[in-house]
Scaffold this motif. Structure first.
Motif, PDB file in Angstrom:
ATOM      1  N   LEU A   1       0.833  -1.210   0.000  1.00 38.95           N
ATOM      2  CA  LEU A   1       0.000   0.000   0.000  1.00 38.95           C
ATOM      3  C   LEU A   1       0.865   1.258   0.000  1.00 38.95           C
ATOM      4  O   LEU A   1       0.557   2.233  -0.698  1.00 38.95           O
ATOM      5  CB  LEU A   1      -0.933  -0.015   1.217  1.00 38.95           C
ATOM      6  CG  LEU A   1      -1.892   1.163   1.339  1.00 38.95           C
ATOM      7  CD1 LEU A   1      -2.854   1.168   0.163  1.00 38.95           C
ATOM      8  CD2 LEU A   1      -2.640   1.105   2.650  1.00 38.95           C
ATOM      9  N   HIS A   2       1.969   1.228   0.753  1.00 33.02           N
ATOM     10  CA  HIS A   2       2.864   2.385   0.803  1.00 33.02           C
ATOM     11  C   HIS A   2       3.448   2.680  -0.587  1.00 33.02           C
ATOM     12  O   HIS A   2       3.541   3.853  -0.996  1.00 33.02           O
ATOM     13  CB  HIS A   2       3.984   2.115   1.814  1.00 33.02           C
ATOM     14  CG  HIS A   2       5.024   3.196   1.869  1.00 33.02           C
ATOM     15  ND1 HIS A   2       4.750   4.461   2.337  1.00 33.02           N
ATOM     16  CD2 HIS A   2       6.330   3.214   1.479  1.00 33.02           C
ATOM     17  CE1 HIS A   2       5.834   5.217   2.248  1.00 33.02           C
ATOM     18  NE2 HIS A   2       6.812   4.467   1.740  1.00 33.02           N
ATOM     19  N   GLN A   3       3.815   1.632  -1.309  1.00 30.66           N
ATOM     20  CA  GLN A   3       4.386   1.827  -2.638  1.00 30.66           C
ATOM     21  C   GLN A   3       3.325   2.348  -3.609  1.00 30.66           C
ATOM     22  O   GLN A   3       3.602   3.212  -4.442  1.00 30.66           O
ATOM     23  CB  GLN A   3       4.975   0.513  -3.137  1.00 30.66           C
ATOM     24  CG  GLN A   3       6.209   0.087  -2.357  1.00 30.66           C
ATOM     25  CD  GLN A   3       6.608  -1.340  -2.636  1.00 30.66           C
ATOM     26  OE1 GLN A   3       5.810  -2.132  -3.116  1.00 30.66           O
ATOM     27  NE2 GLN A   3       7.858  -1.677  -2.318  1.00 30.66           N
ATOM     28  N   LYS A   4       2.096   1.841  -3.483  1.00 33.66           N
ATOM     29  CA  LYS A   4       1.017   2.326  -4.353  1.00 33.66           C
ATOM     30  C   LYS A   4       0.720   3.799  -4.101  1.00 33.66           C
ATOM     31  O   LYS A   4       0.507   4.577  -5.041  1.00 33.66           O
ATOM     32  CB  LYS A   4      -0.248   1.496  -4.131  1.00 33.66           C
ATOM     33  CG  LYS A   4      -0.153   0.084  -4.653  1.00 33.66           C
ATOM     34  CD  LYS A   4      -1.423  -0.688  -4.363  1.00 33.66           C
ATOM     35  CE  LYS A   4      -1.297  -2.132  -4.790  1.00 33.66           C
ATOM     36  NZ  LYS A   4      -2.499  -2.908  -4.487  1.00 33.66           N
ATOM     37  N   VAL A   5       0.721   4.194  -2.837  1.00 33.58           N
ATOM     38  CA  VAL A   5       0.443   5.598  -2.491  1.00 33.58           C
ATOM     39  C   VAL A   5       1.555   6.494  -3.017  1.00 33.58           C
ATOM     40  O   VAL A   5       1.285   7.580  -3.572  1.00 33.58           O
ATOM     41  CB  VAL A   5       0.267   5.753  -0.968  1.00 33.58           C
ATOM     42  CG1 VAL A   5       0.270   7.221  -0.547  1.00 33.58           C
ATOM     43  CG2 VAL A   5      -1.003   5.071  -0.511  1.00 33.58           C
ATOM     44  N   SER A   6       2.809   6.065  -2.878  1.00 33.31           N
ATOM     45  CA  SER A   6       3.906   6.924  -3.348  1.00 33.31           C
ATOM     46  C   SER A   6       3.887   7.057  -4.876  1.00 33.31           C
ATOM     47  O   SER A   6       4.169   8.140  -5.402  1.00 33.31           O
ATOM     48  CB  SER A   6       5.254   6.376  -2.869  1.00 33.31           C
ATOM     49  OG  SER A   6       5.499   5.112  -3.416  1.00 33.31           O
TER      50      SER A   6
ATOM     51  N   SER B   1       1.151   6.947  -6.695  1.00 30.31           N
ATOM     52  CA  SER B   1       0.005   7.824  -6.986  1.00 30.31           C
ATOM     53  C   SER B   1       0.336   9.284  -6.703  1.00 30.31           C
ATOM     54  O   SER B   1      -0.026  10.181  -7.482  1.00 30.31           O
ATOM     55  CB  SER B   1      -1.197   7.403  -6.142  1.00 30.31           C
ATOM     56  OG  SER B   1      -1.562   6.078  -6.450  1.00 30.31           O
ATOM     57  N   VAL B   2       1.025   9.540  -5.601  1.00 30.01           N
ATOM     58  CA  VAL B   2       1.405  10.922  -5.274  1.00 30.01           C
ATOM     59  C   VAL B   2       2.374  11.464  -6.329  1.00 30.01           C
ATOM     60  O   VAL B   2       2.270  12.626  -6.745  1.00 30.01           O
ATOM     61  CB  VAL B   2       2.021  10.992  -3.857  1.00 30.01           C
ATOM     62  CG1 VAL B   2       2.693  12.339  -3.601  1.00 30.01           C
ATOM     63  CG2 VAL B   2       0.963  10.736  -2.801  1.00 30.01           C
TER      64      VAL B   2
ATOM     65  N   SER C   1      10.038   5.557  -5.905  1.00 28.27           N
ATOM     66  CA  SER C   1       9.043   4.509  -5.640  1.00 28.27           C
ATOM     67  C   SER C   1       9.201   3.333  -6.614  1.00 28.27           C
ATOM     68  O   SER C   1       9.068   2.175  -6.215  1.00 28.27           O
ATOM     69  CB  SER C   1       7.635   5.088  -5.700  1.00 28.27           C
ATOM     70  OG  SER C   1       7.362   5.589  -6.984  1.00 28.27           O
TER      71      SER C   1
END
Length: 139
Positions: free
Chosen positions: A3-8, A10-11, A45
């Protein structure tokens, strides 16, 4: 991907898009800074995502991957592929040797080049045969 990698990721994409919009609306310096920050986040990321994938996927037959959903390591997949190739070559050689055997057997049982000597008496002449058939037809 976690999830952390997906959020980074996306940001990073969002910051690049905002930076491009700012560049278009004549806020060039601010847009370039935001776009550069977004690209930096994307690169970091993606590097983390590539490092986290320790197992490589080897293209090939589905039997190269175990049923549990985990994948073989690169060395295991290569060893398995070589073993399958050896088995495939051995079975092909076996098929070739099986196909050669019937051809040799048929050549042993083929007819000889010269006919065998005649063991029976020669056939009767044509006139004799015609006389006997006419006599049978008259009966």
């Amino acid at each position: 991907m976690s999830l952390h990698q997906k959020v980074s990721v996306s940001v990073g994409v969002l910051l690049v898009a905002v930076g491009i919009c700012l560049i278009v609306t004549f806020m060039g310096a601010v847009g370039l800074a935001v776009c550069g920050l977004g690209l930096a986040i994307l690169i970091v990321s993606f590097c983390k995502v590539m490092k986290s994938n320790s197992h490589m996927t080897i293209p090939g037959h589905f039997l190269l991957h175990p049923r549990t959903g985990t994948r073989y390591t690169y060395e295991q997949a290569i060893a398995l592929q070589r073993r399958l190739d050896r088995i495939r070559r051995a079975s092909a050689e076996e098929r070739r040797s099986i196909q050669r055997c019937p051809t040799t057997l048929t050549s042993l049982h083929s007819l000889p080049g010269t006919p065998p000597p005649w063991d029976m008496e020669p056939p009767p002449p044509y006139e004799t045969v015609m006389k006997t058939t006419t006599s049978l037809n008259q009966l």
